[in-house]
Design a protein around this motif. Structure first.
Motif, PDB file in Angstrom:
ATOM      1  N   TYR A  91       0.819  -1.217   0.000  1.00 29.38           N
ATOM      2  CA  TYR A  91       0.000   0.000   0.000  1.00 29.38           C
ATOM      3  C   TYR A  91       0.854   1.269   0.000  1.00 29.38           C
ATOM      4  CZ  TYR A  91      -3.390   3.536   1.166  1.00 29.38           C
ATOM      5  OH  TYR A  91      -4.152   4.664   1.128  1.00 29.38           O
ATOM      6  N   GLN A 128       7.141   6.715   1.663  1.00 33.57           N
ATOM      7  CA  GLN A 128       6.279   6.792   2.854  1.00 33.57           C
ATOM      8  C   GLN A 128       6.821   5.902   3.967  1.00 33.57           C
ATOM      9  OE1 GLN A 128       2.573   5.890   0.731  1.00 33.57           O
ATOM     10  NE2 GLN A 128       1.681   7.745   1.619  1.00 33.57           N
ATOM     11  N   ILE A 177      -1.106  10.528   6.002  1.00 31.17           N
ATOM     12  CA  ILE A 177      -1.629  10.155   4.689  1.00 31.17           C
ATOM     13  C   ILE A 177      -2.938  10.912   4.449  1.00 31.17           C
ATOM     14  CG2 ILE A 177      -2.371   8.254   3.203  1.00 31.17           C
ATOM     15  CD1 ILE A 177      -0.842   6.350   5.058  1.00 31.17           C
ATOM     16  N   ASP A 228      -6.355  12.292   2.711  1.00 31.99           N
ATOM     17  CA  ASP A 228      -7.402  11.699   1.857  1.00 31.99           C
ATOM     18  C   ASP A 228      -7.422  10.174   1.912  1.00 31.99           C
ATOM     19  OD1 ASP A 228      -8.198  14.271   0.926  1.00 31.99           O
ATOM     20  OD2 ASP A 228      -6.495  14.258  -0.458  1.00 31.99           O
ATOM     21  N   PHE A 229      -7.134   9.616   3.051  1.00 32.64           N
ATOM     22  CA  PHE A 229      -7.227   8.154   3.169  1.00 32.64           C
ATOM     23  C   PHE A 229      -8.682   7.716   3.074  1.00 32.64           C
ATOM     24  CE2 PHE A 229      -7.646   4.136   5.424  1.00 32.64           C
ATOM     25  CZ  PHE A 229      -6.637   3.391   4.827  1.00 32.64           C
ATOM     26  N   GLU A 230      -9.562   8.466   3.737  1.00 35.18           N
ATOM     27  CA  GLU A 230     -10.998   8.182   3.649  1.00 35.18           C
ATOM     28  C   GLU A 230     -11.721   9.373   3.033  1.00 35.18           C
ATOM     29  OE1 GLU A 230     -12.380   5.422   3.984  1.00 35.18           O
ATOM     30  OE2 GLU A 230     -11.491   4.250   5.600  1.00 35.18           O
ATOM     31  N   ARG A 280      -6.964  -2.180   2.837  1.00 35.67           N
ATOM     32  CA  ARG A 280      -5.915  -1.152   2.727  1.00 35.67           C
ATOM     33  C   ARG A 280      -5.116  -1.037   4.021  1.00 35.67           C
ATOM     34  NH1 ARG A 280      -8.344   4.354   1.318  1.00 35.67           N
ATOM     35  NH2 ARG A 280      -9.884   3.636   2.818  1.00 35.67           N
ATOM     36  N   LEU A 281      -5.828  -1.142   5.148  1.00 35.68           N
ATOM     37  CA  LEU A 281      -5.124  -1.062   6.433  1.00 35.68           C
ATOM     38  C   LEU A 281      -4.259  -2.291   6.654  1.00 35.68           C
ATOM     39  CD1 LEU A 281      -7.960   0.423   8.688  1.00 35.68           C
ATOM     40  CD2 LEU A 281      -5.935   1.606   7.820  1.00 35.68           C
ATOM     41  N   LEU A 337      -1.200  -1.759   4.602  1.00 36.36           N
ATOM     42  CA  LEU A 337      -0.348  -0.713   5.183  1.00 36.36           C
ATOM     43  C   LEU A 337       0.467  -1.265   6.355  1.00 36.36           C
ATOM     44  CD1 LEU A 337      -1.766   2.818   6.092  1.00 36.36           C
ATOM     45  CD2 LEU A 337      -0.040   1.687   7.462  1.00 36.36           C
ATOM     46  N   LEU A 389      -7.544   8.345  12.466  1.00 36.37           N
ATOM     47  CA  LEU A 389      -8.256   8.909  11.317  1.00 36.37           C
ATOM     48  C   LEU A 389      -8.977  10.198  11.725  1.00 36.37           C
ATOM     49  CD1 LEU A 389      -9.340   8.573   8.371  1.00 36.37           C
ATOM     50  CD2 LEU A 389     -11.280   7.333   9.403  1.00 36.37           C
ATOM     51  N   THR A 425      -7.835  12.334   6.711  1.00 37.78           N
ATOM     52  CA  THR A 425      -6.397  12.050   6.816  1.00 37.78           C
ATOM     53  C   THR A 425      -6.148  10.939   7.828  1.00 37.78           C
ATOM     54  OG1 THR A 425      -5.835  14.340   6.292  1.00 37.78           O
ATOM     55  CG2 THR A 425      -4.157  13.062   7.469  1.00 37.78           C
ATOM     56  N   LEU A 426      -5.258  10.024   7.472  1.00 38.16           N
ATOM     57  CA  LEU A 426      -4.841   8.973   8.395  1.00 38.16           C
ATOM     58  C   LEU A 426      -3.435   9.286   8.889  1.00 38.16           C
ATOM     59  CD1 LEU A 426      -5.680   6.093   9.523  1.00 38.16           C
ATOM     60  CD2 LEU A 426      -4.141   5.185   7.759  1.00 38.16           C
TER      61      LEU A 426
END
Ligand code: FE2
Length: 285
Positions: free
Chosen positions: A3, A8, A20, A22-24, A117-118, A121, A169, A233-234
């Motif tokens: 991911y 990063q 990060i 715009d993660f959600e 995705r998590l 990551l 988040l 943002t995450l």
């Protein structure tokens, strides 16, 4: 890498955190806030509400808190209780946080937590066997949202070897004004300072492993850097990176959702404060 980009991951290794944007989507954030509002609507206020504060640790040790590792429980802001011990404002503006098993017990939070995705990551950060150990919905309400003093997450979710990773988040914009996170870049290389655990007598204890005090928090004049985070943002936090968030004295809320993941390949001690029933073990993604 599944991911993250190499850059990063390198930033995370260097700083102990990674932001990060715009993660959600805003819609996904809204869905979590709506679900939390629904949970709060259904929550029956107790005569003696449990307060959560990081500046007065004795208040975090009641049974309501210690038994919350595998439940959904509601904790109040110290500033939300009047001299009679009763909340002095509507419950939607009085709650500090909801914890600590939303990710297993609530279907909306579960969907947001158990996602590919998590998993990817966390795998990129080297975790062999991720277990979702803790979730918190953090309200940080306007005017009274309490300060979270400088700490390392490994203090509270200790494993051998250390493994916890925090996933934070921003459900709405977190700014310097409304109490965003601050962290000390590179501070994760200095080792664990304290361990918070059950004392075996129904209470808790804090073991000091390194007595060095944290640097004074003087915004703009010290090692702490702000991590402002727009909605969605995450922020990924290494379990050893020192971080804090000041009180929210603004008129704007600052809601966030956090997940803490530990490595199932590490030993999770029986005296960690957060324990789960045998029939509800922590699960992976
Ligand atoms: Fe933390």
């Amino acid at each position: 890498m599944l991911y993250l980009s190499e850059a990063q991951r390198d930033a995370y290794v260097r700083d102990g955190f990674l932001v990060i944007p715009d993660f959600e989507t805003p819609e996904a954030c809204r869905a979590l806030m709506d679900e939390a509002d629904r949970l709060i609507d259904g929550f029956e206020m107790l005569d003696d509400p449990s307060v959560f504060t990081t500046t007065d640790q004795t208040r975090t040790t009641d049974a309501y808190f210690l038994d919350s590792g595998d439940r959904i429980r509601f904790f109040f802001e110290a500033g939300a209780l009047g001299s009679d011990g009763r909340p002095n404002r509507p419950k939607h503006r009085a709650i500090n946080k909801i914890g600590h098993a939303l990710h297993d017990l609530d279907p909306v939070f579960a969907r947001a937590s158990h996602q590919r995705r998590l998993a990817d990551l966390v795998a990129d950060l080297g975790m062999a066997q991720p277990l979702l150990m803790q979730s918190m919905y953090i309200m940080k309400p306007p005017e009274i949202g309490g300060e979270v003093v400088c700490h390392q997450d490994s203090t509270f979710l200790y494993t051998e070897p250390l493994s916890v990773v925090g996933l934070w988040l921003a459900l709405e914009d977190a700014t310097v004004e409304n109490g965003c996170m601050w962290a000390i870049p590179g501070g994760h290389r200095d080792g664990l300072r304290q361990r918070f655990r059950r004392d075996g007598r129904g209470g808790v204890a804090t073991d000091t492993l390194d007595p060095a005090p944290w640097p004074d928090f003087v915004p703009g004049h010290g090692p702490h850097v702000p991590l402002p985070a727009r909605q969605g943002t995450l922020i990924v936090l290494h379990g050893l990176v020192p971080h804090l968030s000041p009180a929210n004295r603004s008129d704007r809320p600052r809601r966030a959702y956090t997940l803490h993941v530990v490595d199932g390949a590490a030993e999770y001690p029986a005296d960690n404060w957060l324990q789960r029933r045998a029939d509800m073990p922590a699960r992976g993604f």
